[in-house]
Design a protein around this motif. Structure first.
Motif, PDB file in Angstrom:
ATOM      1  N   LEU A  40     -37.135 -62.764 -35.455  1.00 14.50           N
ATOM      2  CA  LEU A  40     -35.885 -63.457 -35.165  1.00 14.50           C
ATOM      3  C   LEU A  40     -36.092 -64.964 -35.223  1.00 14.50           C
ATOM      4  N   ALA A  43     -35.982 -65.989 -38.813  1.00 15.77           N
ATOM      5  CA  ALA A  43     -34.621 -65.988 -39.350  1.00 15.77           C
ATOM      6  C   ALA A  43     -33.843 -67.211 -38.885  1.00 15.77           C
ATOM      7  N   VAL A  44     -34.021 -67.596 -37.615  1.00 17.18           N
ATOM      8  CA  VAL A  44     -33.338 -68.785 -37.092  1.00 17.18           C
ATOM      9  C   VAL A  44     -33.814 -70.037 -37.816  1.00 17.18           C
ATOM     10  N   ASP A  46     -35.117 -70.189 -40.838  1.00 15.98           N
ATOM     11  CA  ASP A  46     -34.606 -70.150 -42.211  1.00 15.98           C
ATOM     12  C   ASP A  46     -33.163 -70.647 -42.262  1.00 15.98           C
ATOM     13  N   ALA A  47     -32.365 -70.227 -41.296  1.00 12.25           N
ATOM     14  CA  ALA A  47     -30.975 -70.694 -41.246  1.00 12.25           C
ATOM     15  C   ALA A  47     -30.917 -72.191 -40.991  1.00 12.25           C
ATOM     16  N   SER A 108     -26.907 -67.944 -44.792  1.00 14.44           N
ATOM     17  CA  SER A 108     -28.195 -67.838 -44.107  1.00 14.44           C
ATOM     18  C   SER A 108     -28.001 -67.691 -42.607  1.00 14.44           C
ATOM     19  N   ARG A 109     -27.016 -68.405 -42.055  1.00  8.98           N
ATOM     20  CA  ARG A 109     -26.744 -68.286 -40.614  1.00  8.98           C
ATOM     21  C   ARG A 109     -26.264 -66.881 -40.265  1.00  8.98           C
ATOM     22  N   GLN A 111     -26.955 -64.184 -41.940  1.00 10.81           N
ATOM     23  CA  GLN A 111     -28.109 -63.296 -42.078  1.00 10.81           C
ATOM     24  C   GLN A 111     -28.983 -63.353 -40.825  1.00 10.81           C
ATOM     25  N   SER A 112     -29.123 -64.535 -40.245  1.00  9.71           N
ATOM     26  CA  SER A 112     -29.875 -64.658 -38.995  1.00  9.71           C
ATOM     27  C   SER A 112     -29.189 -63.884 -37.874  1.00  9.71           C
ATOM     28  N   GLN A 113     -27.855 -63.981 -37.820  1.00  6.63           N
ATOM     29  CA  GLN A 113     -27.112 -63.217 -36.813  1.00  6.63           C
ATOM     30  C   GLN A 113     -27.263 -61.718 -37.047  1.00  6.63           C
ATOM     31  N   MET A 115     -29.836 -60.263 -38.354  1.00  6.93           N
ATOM     32  CA  MET A 115     -31.175 -59.935 -37.889  1.00  6.93           C
ATOM     33  C   MET A 115     -31.194 -59.753 -36.372  1.00  6.93           C
ATOM     34  N   GLU A 116     -30.497 -60.626 -35.667  1.00  4.18           N
ATOM     35  CA  GLU A 116     -30.460 -60.526 -34.204  1.00  4.18           C
ATOM     36  C   GLU A 116     -29.740 -59.256 -33.758  1.00  4.18           C
TER      37      GLU A 116
END
Length: 404
Positions: A40, A43-44, A46-47, A108-109, A111-113, A115-116
């Protein structure tokens, strides 16, 4: 979230209030997973990197400073030219470039969400398995205790009543089976704890508090309501929306490739003899490579069509996945209700009757042991159904983009 904030969130030390091991509730392990999970955190970051690239997009090129020496010979430099040149990207190209970067950052944001949300669903499922393993261990220990008490009673009665050696042997075998089952259940608790710790981002052997049971779930859910929530809040669907926006803007940008950029400049001419003067220039590239620009347009159109198709496919698949999870959840809840109302009470009554009959000498040992095993099988089956209920509910939350 900026890089510094992300690093602070995911690498901050554990405070004194958090020194007690998590695991008592699902909320405690979910909160810890959000803070400690390295996937996570990646991912954050990367965003955040994609967001920072927005500031580098859609800006004019840097100006060029030129220094030139003319009429250079044995007598020195005849003229010095000091100039500046600037290329201007016109026709709204810079705004479109910034729009593409912003759409990519939004994707990307999201996608991070996603992932969470996926991590939270997996943690909740793993926590349900951890809770079930502890409850199964308690049931096994309870059965072992009853069988041990029964074995002790038979040993006391052996030789002084009608209890024969075969009944004692049978109870000894049953006690050994119960002890082996307890050992296996203890291993299940440890393995489920290790799996949960790995998802959280902790060492597999890190301590976990005993579970307080399954978290409560909402019972009044409608299929259409969850589907509407998924269409509006699912982060993966939002990411594909952003990708369509990026592809659309990229297509608009390639349409402007036929319009050239403009270069303007000025030079100050310094002469050794004579009056100083200035020069001005204005230039542009002639867009003659139409075949290349046409190819770029066709590629951008194909990318836009692919992004729209992926968005439509995900929306259709999302509706189907929500329906599948919802129907399975409904079926599991009906099965749980049947077990709780029609199987568990008779199984408990059967055990109580068999115990009373055995104490009174009207029920044999085999009947008593069979009733005990039947009750335990019903309890374990009900426990497995509740784990599946927790898992399917977590799937619905993942598809809906958050808590229901």
């Amino acid at each position: 979230m900026s890089i510094c904030v992300a690093i602070g969130v995911f690498a901050s030390p554990v405070s004194g209030a958090e020194r007690s091991p998590p695991g008592a509730t699902a909320e405690s392990v979910v909160a810890l997973a959000r803070r400690l999970s390295p996937e996570l955190a990646a991912a954050v970051l990367d965003a955040d990197a994609a967001l920072q690239r927005v500031g580098a997009a859609g800006v004019q090129p840097d100006p060029t400073i030129t220094l030139q020496a003319w009429d250079v010979n044995s007598k020195g430099v005849g003229q010095r030219w000091i100039g500046v040149e600037q290329t201007f990207r016109l026709w709204g190209k810079t705004d479109l470039e910034k729009g593409v970067a912003q759409a990519d950052a939004d994707a990307s944001r999201h996608q991070s969400q996603a992932m969470e949300v996926d991590l939270v669903a997996r943690v909740k499922t793993a926590y349900a398995q951890y809770s079930a393993a502890q409850r199964a261990l308690e049931l096994s220990k309870s059965l072992q205790q009853r069988v041990d008490q029964l074995l002790e009673l038979l040993r006391l009665r052996y030789g002084a009543s009608s209890v024969d050696q075969q009944e004692v042997i049978r109870s000894e075998l049953e006690a050994a089976t119960a002890a082996a089952d307890v050992a296996r259940r203890e291993g299940d608790v440890k393995s489920s704890a290790a799996r949960l710790n790995a998802l959280i981002g902790r060492d597999a052997r890190a301590p976990l508090a005993p579970s307080k049971g399954f978290p409560p779930l909402r019972t009044k859910l409608t299929l259409s309501g969850v589907q509407d929530l998924a269409r509006s809040s699912n982060p993966q669907l939002a990411a594909t929306h952003a990708q369509v926006r990026s592809a659309t803007t990229t297509k608009e940008l390639t349409d402007l490739n036929y319009y050239p950029d403009i270069t303007a400049g000025a030079n100050f001419v310094q002469r050794q003899s004579g009056e100083n003067s200035g020069m001005f220039l204005l230039g542009f590239k002639v867009p003659l490579q139409y075949e290349a620009k046409d190819a770029e347009q066709r590629a951008a159109s194909a990318s836009l069509g692919a992004a729209q198709a992926r968005n439509d496919a995900l929306r259709i698949r999302l509706d189907g996945d929500v329906a599948e999870a919802w129907y399975r959840l409904e079926a599991i809840r009906k099965a749980i209700k049947i077990f709780e109302q029609r199987q568990l009470p008779p199984a408990r009554l059967s055990v109580e009757t068999a115990r009373s009959g055995f104490d009174a000498g009207t029920t044999n040992l085999a009947t008593l042991l069979e009733s005990e095993r039947r009750l335990r099988a019903v309890e374990l089956e009900l426990l497995a159904l509740k784990v599946e209920e927790q898992s399917k509910y977590a799937d619905l939350e993942r598809l809906a983009g958050g808590a229901l």
